[in-house]
Design a protein around this motif. Structure first.
Motif, PDB file in Angstrom:
ATOM      1  N   ASP C  10       2.668 -30.432 -15.329  1.00  0.00           N
ATOM      2  CA  ASP C  10       2.481 -30.855 -13.948  1.00  0.00           C
ATOM      3  C   ASP C  10       1.589 -32.092 -13.870  1.00  0.00           C
ATOM      4  OD1 ASP C  10       0.412 -29.388 -14.989  1.00  0.00           O
ATOM      5  OD2 ASP C  10       0.214 -28.050 -13.273  1.00  0.00           O
ATOM      6  N   ASN C  11       0.933 -32.415 -14.969  1.00  0.00           N
ATOM      7  CA  ASN C  11      -0.047 -33.501 -14.885  1.00  0.00           C
ATOM      8  C   ASN C  11       0.575 -34.889 -14.957  1.00  0.00           C
ATOM      9  OD1 ASN C  11       0.496 -33.850 -17.554  1.00  0.00           O
ATOM     10  ND2 ASN C  11      -1.605 -33.634 -18.257  1.00  0.00           N
ATOM     11  N   ALA C  12       1.882 -34.925 -15.018  1.00  0.00           N
ATOM     12  CA  ALA C  12       2.541 -36.231 -15.033  1.00  0.00           C
ATOM     13  C   ALA C  12       3.535 -36.368 -13.903  1.00  0.00           C
ATOM     14  CB  ALA C  12       3.239 -36.442 -16.379  1.00  0.00           C
ATOM     15  N   ALA C  13       3.546 -35.413 -13.006  1.00  0.00           N
ATOM     16  CA  ALA C  13       4.533 -35.428 -11.924  1.00  0.00           C
ATOM     17  C   ALA C  13       4.310 -36.624 -10.993  1.00  0.00           C
ATOM     18  CB  ALA C  13       4.444 -34.125 -11.138  1.00  0.00           C
ATOM     19  N   SER C  14       5.284 -36.851 -10.167  1.00  0.00           N
ATOM     20  CA  SER C  14       5.203 -37.933  -9.183  1.00  0.00           C
ATOM     21  C   SER C  14       4.112 -37.641  -8.159  1.00  0.00           C
ATOM     22  CB  SER C  14       6.542 -38.054  -8.438  1.00  0.00           C
ATOM     23  OG  SER C  14       7.587 -38.255  -9.358  1.00  0.00           O
ATOM     24  N   VAL C  15       3.770 -38.665  -7.422  1.00  0.00           N
ATOM     25  CA  VAL C  15       2.791 -38.544  -6.351  1.00  0.00           C
ATOM     26  C   VAL C  15       3.523 -38.161  -5.063  1.00  0.00           C
ATOM     27  CG1 VAL C  15       1.204 -39.898  -4.918  1.00  0.00           C
ATOM     28  CG2 VAL C  15       1.193 -40.154  -7.428  1.00  0.00           C
ATOM     29  N   TRP C  20       0.959 -41.060  -0.982  1.00  0.00           N
ATOM     30  CA  TRP C  20       1.246 -42.503  -0.952  1.00  0.00           C
ATOM     31  C   TRP C  20       0.925 -43.090   0.428  1.00  0.00           C
ATOM     32  CZ3 TRP C  20       1.672 -45.456  -4.934  1.00  0.00           C
ATOM     33  CH2 TRP C  20       2.302 -45.033  -6.104  1.00  0.00           C
ATOM     34  N   MET C  23      -2.760 -43.469   1.056  1.00  0.00           N
ATOM     35  CA  MET C  23      -3.375 -44.577   0.311  1.00  0.00           C
ATOM     36  C   MET C  23      -3.053 -45.910   0.979  1.00  0.00           C
ATOM     37  SD  MET C  23      -3.348 -43.652  -3.746  1.00  0.00           S
ATOM     38  CE  MET C  23      -1.588 -43.401  -3.895  1.00  0.00           C
ATOM     39  N   ILE C 203      -4.667 -33.665  -8.867  1.00  0.00           N
ATOM     40  CA  ILE C 203      -3.766 -34.541  -9.628  1.00  0.00           C
ATOM     41  C   ILE C 203      -2.525 -33.791 -10.092  1.00  0.00           C
ATOM     42  CG2 ILE C 203      -3.564 -35.975 -11.685  1.00  0.00           C
ATOM     43  CD1 ILE C 203      -6.605 -36.579 -11.354  1.00  0.00           C
ATOM     44  N   LYS C 204      -2.686 -32.578 -10.578  1.00  0.00           N
ATOM     45  CA  LYS C 204      -1.533 -31.787 -11.040  1.00  0.00           C
ATOM     46  C   LYS C 204      -0.681 -31.291  -9.876  1.00  0.00           C
ATOM     47  CE  LYS C 204      -3.340 -29.857 -15.373  1.00  0.00           C
ATOM     48  NZ  LYS C 204      -4.527 -30.645 -15.669  1.00  0.00           N
ATOM     49  N   GLY C 206       0.270 -33.144  -6.989  1.00  0.00           N
ATOM     50  CA  GLY C 206       0.837 -34.145  -6.088  1.00  0.00           C
ATOM     51  C   GLY C 206      -0.055 -35.343  -5.829  1.00  0.00           C
ATOM     52  N   GLY C 207      -1.272 -35.316  -6.355  1.00  0.00           N
ATOM     53  CA  GLY C 207      -2.145 -36.475  -6.229  1.00  0.00           C
ATOM     54  C   GLY C 207      -1.840 -37.505  -7.307  1.00  0.00           C
ATOM     55  N   MET C 208      -2.548 -38.630  -7.246  1.00  0.00           N
ATOM     56  CA  MET C 208      -2.356 -39.662  -8.261  1.00  0.00           C
ATOM     57  C   MET C 208      -3.522 -39.660  -9.258  1.00  0.00           C
ATOM     58  SD  MET C 208      -2.404 -43.804  -7.936  1.00  0.00           S
ATOM     59  CE  MET C 208      -0.776 -44.065  -7.247  1.00  0.00           C
TER      60      MET C 208
ATOM     61  N   TRP D  20       1.053 -52.663  -5.401  1.00  0.00           N
ATOM     62  CA  TRP D  20       1.624 -51.474  -4.740  1.00  0.00           C
ATOM     63  C   TRP D  20       3.055 -51.225  -5.218  1.00  0.00           C
ATOM     64  CZ3 TRP D  20      -0.991 -47.876  -2.539  1.00  0.00           C
ATOM     65  CH2 TRP D  20      -2.150 -48.123  -1.779  1.00  0.00           C
ATOM     66  N   ASP D  27       6.704 -44.201 -10.240  1.00  0.00           N
ATOM     67  CA  ASP D  27       6.437 -42.868  -9.697  1.00  0.00           C
ATOM     68  C   ASP D  27       7.164 -41.750 -10.430  1.00  0.00           C
ATOM     69  OD1 ASP D  27       4.964 -41.345  -7.919  1.00  0.00           O
ATOM     70  OD2 ASP D  27       6.557 -41.286  -6.424  1.00  0.00           O
ATOM     71  N   ALA D  29       8.211 -39.225 -13.147  1.00  0.00           N
ATOM     72  CA  ALA D  29       7.391 -38.610 -14.202  1.00  0.00           C
ATOM     73  C   ALA D  29       7.682 -39.226 -15.565  1.00  0.00           C
ATOM     74  CB  ALA D  29       7.660 -37.105 -14.250  1.00  0.00           C
ATOM     75  N   LYS D 237      -2.240 -39.440 -15.244  1.00  0.00           N
ATOM     76  CA  LYS D 237      -1.142 -40.267 -14.758  1.00  0.00           C
ATOM     77  C   LYS D 237      -1.455 -41.744 -15.012  1.00  0.00           C
ATOM     78  CE  LYS D 237       0.196 -36.694 -11.496  1.00  0.00           C
ATOM     79  NZ  LYS D 237       0.503 -36.289 -10.095  1.00  0.00           N
ATOM     80  N   ARG D 239       0.131 -44.028 -16.157  1.00  0.00           N
ATOM     81  CA  ARG D 239       1.147 -45.049 -15.904  1.00  0.00           C
ATOM     82  C   ARG D 239       0.843 -45.840 -14.634  1.00  0.00           C
ATOM     83  NH1 ARG D 239       3.218 -40.050 -14.350  1.00  0.00           N
ATOM     84  NH2 ARG D 239       4.348 -39.974 -12.375  1.00  0.00           N
ATOM     85  N   TYR D 240       0.135 -45.201 -13.693  1.00  0.00           N
ATOM     86  CA  TYR D 240      -0.189 -45.943 -12.463  1.00  0.00           C
ATOM     87  C   TYR D 240      -1.253 -47.015 -12.731  1.00  0.00           C
ATOM     88  CZ  TYR D 240       2.337 -42.225  -9.996  1.00  0.00           C
ATOM     89  OH  TYR D 240       3.285 -41.357  -9.561  1.00  0.00           O
TER      90      TYR D 240
END
Lengths: 335, 335, 335, 335
Positions: C10-15, C20, C23, C203-204, C206-208, D20, D27, D29, D237, D239-240
């Motif tokens: 889960d630690n690499a999932a999208s945001v 978004w 932010m 972060i895991k 849904g956060g970035m 951005w 985004d 994974a 994450k 990659r961001y």
């Protein structure tokens, strides 16, 4: 040979006979670490000497004493105000950074390597309470200073008051505390001022390998006990260290030894008043002498440290002989 | 009173007369720190003893010796493999975490508090070279172990080979190295194995306050000199520490003292072979005795540490008297 | 490609889109560091959520959150009790040793990587208050545990009571706190128990790049602010971190995301109840599968970590698709 | 509101649209930490930019970048030469003491917060190779300096040569490296000089929360990877962060942004040449203005930091609008 080492530094002098005797008398096995009867006596003895509740730990070096004391006052993210030429800043190989886990020394100026309240304020006041800036947590002064200057009781009181007002712990590096006290002719308590902890030096004054950290705060002392072990400074045969310290306290040997060293220094200073870099208020004499003059003195058998390019430092010890001091005085006068 | 302390621990025993004599003989002032003639002699003496180039530093405690040695082998982000019951893990108040700036001890199992190559592999092999995992950088073994067990030369050779293959520094904690060497009857070099650094203990064996860190790598020794000062362990009157060590090396006093302690331990062990928790290969005897039996022994004047709820640890020192050991042996046999 | 990463971690999932948006909405310049309006909102928001006064700091990683929290509870010479398989022990590259300046982790056992009062007592009780032994100063548990197990409110209450009785700070590593709370169906306060500080992970979920350290003690939070800067974790554009956290709190998005991940994990688990190594109480599924079976799954496009030689770990994220979970469930069932 | 923040500091400015976009494009994974394709691209991109083999790590702050870089050059017992007003000395909350485990900053003087070989020699040369003194191990300069002054390529070459001759690692703090390079009009390689590591700042120049540590030594980079994780700076994450940096490198956006900020600063400076404390060689303008004048400017809506009692600091950002800079210029001119 003897002569040469005598004015090089007090930190290599012989051990006083009474200290030897006390160590020998402690030779019978006792509980290890600081569980022996001698170590247990220290708190009471220093409480008596200072006239207030004291808690004392022995350690093997002034560096350890200073750093363990300061580590009870300043967190890793904090700072310790001290003189720009303080021993902890200049000569301890970064030990404060080690024992205090990266805390910072905040450097103040002052004549004779001594601080004044104004000098401390000049460092402390501009520091905003902002996380980007290291905050002061302690103040450390040296009695006598790196240049052999003694703080008067009133000066220490003023510094202590400032420290208290700013929430700073107050530490006195007393590697040559005895020399300062002997010079001042005041009580130990007055010579230490209202400090929270004193590194009370014995090694330069006739001891072998024992200094006392004297805490005037029981919680700080308790904390220092954990840290002393963790720093490898809790020796298993601690009774030999306690014995040294007790021998020095007995009959005020610490004062007698310091007076002898101070007298020898005064003898030297008397011969070269016009060459002195600093008033002589302890056992160190800083003398303006050219390279050629230093060479001349060394040819006569005297040993000392150069102090920059134009001066020399002569240090008298508890066992400096009057005749050696006089001879050196004459030699300087004759330059 | 004397009797009680004798079997409590060797770390509080008296100082050997030859050590006293050597210290007294060093009383004349010499250059401070390790600039004196005695300190300068150490490298050659240990090189002779071990038959390979050695660099030796004195320090005041085994904790400091172990930690300064390990700090030359393991960076702050690394790990040191040691036995789960090693002194550095159990009894040094977190000193390795201090001296190594947060490095981690990686714990291995093994009978008698001794490690084997298999035990080391079981710890090291699963560690992937991944930044999330602390990587092993050094291996530390104790000779003799916490349970008084000695590594044979071949066992050390195998461990050393493994350490080398895995790029680990190899450290021997020799707080009771003399006892192990005396038991093994081999050379000092064989008893130390192919280690990079040895904490060579003298304090438990008749010294006062001096251990040697013996480095077989000049760069590591040079590094340790910086760290020793920074840890407050560079005593100014270092000649008294060097004198102790040299006195112990002279005429192999270190071996003679250890043999005496071992013999006393063997005497005790002989009386209670069926009660031993561990074979006796040094000067420690771990004996299965109930609480009531311990109480009985204490009433007879013996002092020792409880070892859990069902056992006791008796430690003989260099000056344990044969008659005391015999008497204790009889007392145990009579339980 | 997408599918593979989904069950790896889960630690690499999208945001999450709402993150978004938040932010972007914070893009206008504001005072730097944590001087912006969003950062200032955090204390109130977490106080509301937990129903007691809370002080919250954002940081960029769970490792930083855990270590900064623990550093307020445990001095450099102290110890932190945690599970032998806790993240701080196993997976943080020695970070606790760094942030806590060499403090030690004291390892306890417990089923499912969870601690019980008995397990904590088994570690703490034998530690004598002796300077040779590292003393416990804090207790850290993981909610949900490394094996995806949730502490019930009563269990946390019992641990908190024990911590209080022993004078230990109480920390909860909540890298997957949301998943635990979603599983338990209780309030955030109940899921966190009577802890002094919670690492609240986003972060895991849904956060970035923002986690919150939630302190329930103002002094500890103040201390952590100094340490956060000193660790390089006070980002200058902190408003983007605060925005992430606030977005996750808005409308309980944190719970909704966790419920989705838990549901996907439950779907997988339902297909292989007989193969589960641990009950599934969060979003992780540990499944007994042979090497050949893992190979078969990977050939079908699934990605996951091996868990030892006989098992695999599947982790669902907030955006794991129901159809992917079902498909994986069928694939495992068909093995 | 917008206007006020614009001249307060570049470190709170908005994120550039291209940054951005790059983050959004990342985004999907990917493997966590720095295992993603973007992070893996960094080494090649910086190698291209600098024309020599480079290894780059992202981190979330300039403080972390500086300290992780320096920690590869200086051991805990060593020292780092830097300017008395360097950011690492003044503004990082003691972070170097933390990351370098107590190493010391050795302070040099120099006009405009810039060092010269002579200034470095004045610090380094008096340090005897003696364990009582902290030895220099690294040199750190800031490009552009705290006063917005740029080192010319020849100046960096001379400093690098000195560093090499003295065995010092050479670090460049490039929090505003882009502004310096834009001012100098030279290549990135020339603007960085022969350094071993560069903290290449992006956050002040349109990034959100990513700086690059660019190592020109593979071993140092490898070491920094261990330390980054241990400091909690290995974001999952990642990659961001990589995406931000790559977006800034694409089409030399970093230079375009810096030119825009520099131009705005030049516009302001042009209006008050006689009031400048320092030549303007980047995006910072230090202006002599009285308290009353500052008050007048603030009433007009401008925000800036006071710089002591008689001056103010105006900082332009990548998105400072030409009309705002002109208006401020006119306002100053009209004072």
């Amino acid at each position: 040979m003897v002569r040469t080492a005598q004015f090089l530094s007090d930190n290599a002098a012989s051990v006083h006979p009474a200290v030897w005797d006390a160590m020998r008398a402690a030779d019978e096995a006792q509980p290890p670490y600081d569980g022996d009867a001698l170590s247990k006596e220290l708190d009471a003895r220093f409480s008596d000497l200072f006239g207030r509740e004291a808690h004392a730990l022995w350690v093997a070096s002034g560096t350890a004493a200073n750093c363990l004391a300061l580590a009870t006052m300043c967190p890793p993210h904090g700072g310790v105000v001290c003189h720009r030429e303080a021993h902890i800043e200049m000569d301890e190989g970064g030990a404060p950074g080690f024992f205090l886990h990266g805390a910072k020394l905040l450097l103040a100026d002052g004549e004779g390597a001594r601080l004044t309240p104004d000098a401390v304020r000049a460092v402390v006041d501009p520091i905003r309470p902002d996380v980007h800036w290291v905050q002061p947590h302690a103040l450390s002064v040296t009695q006598a200073s790196e240049y052999g200057r003694a703080y008067r009781p009133g000066e220490l009181a003023a510094l202590g008051e400032l420290a208290k007002a700013r929430g700073l712990g107050f530490h006195v590096d007393g590697a040559r505390f005895a020399n300062a006290a002997a010079f001042l002719g005041c009580s130990a308590a007055e010579a230490a001022g209202p400090c929270d902890a004193l590194s009370f030096g014995f090694i330069k004054n006739g001891g072998m390998g024992a200094e006392a950290i004297v805490f005037f705060d029981g919680e700080a002392a308790a904390l220092a006990r954990w840290r002393r072990k963790r720093a490898g400074h809790l020796q298993s045969k601690g009774r030999y260290l306690a014995a040294q310290i007790l021998a020095m306290l007995d009959g005020d040997l610490w004062l007698a030894n310091a007076r002898a060293a101070n007298a020898a220094a005064a003898e030297i200073a008397g011969a070269c008043a016009d060459r002195l870099l600093h008033p002589v208020e302890a056992n160190e004499v800083f003398v303006r002498v050219s390279a050629a003059e230093r060479e001349a003195l060394r040819r006569q058998g005297y040993a000392f440290y150069d102090w920059g390019s134009d001066a020399a430092r002569f240090v008298a010890a508890w066992n400096s002989r009057a005749e050696d001091a006089s001879a050196l005085a004459r030699a300087i006068a004759a330059l």
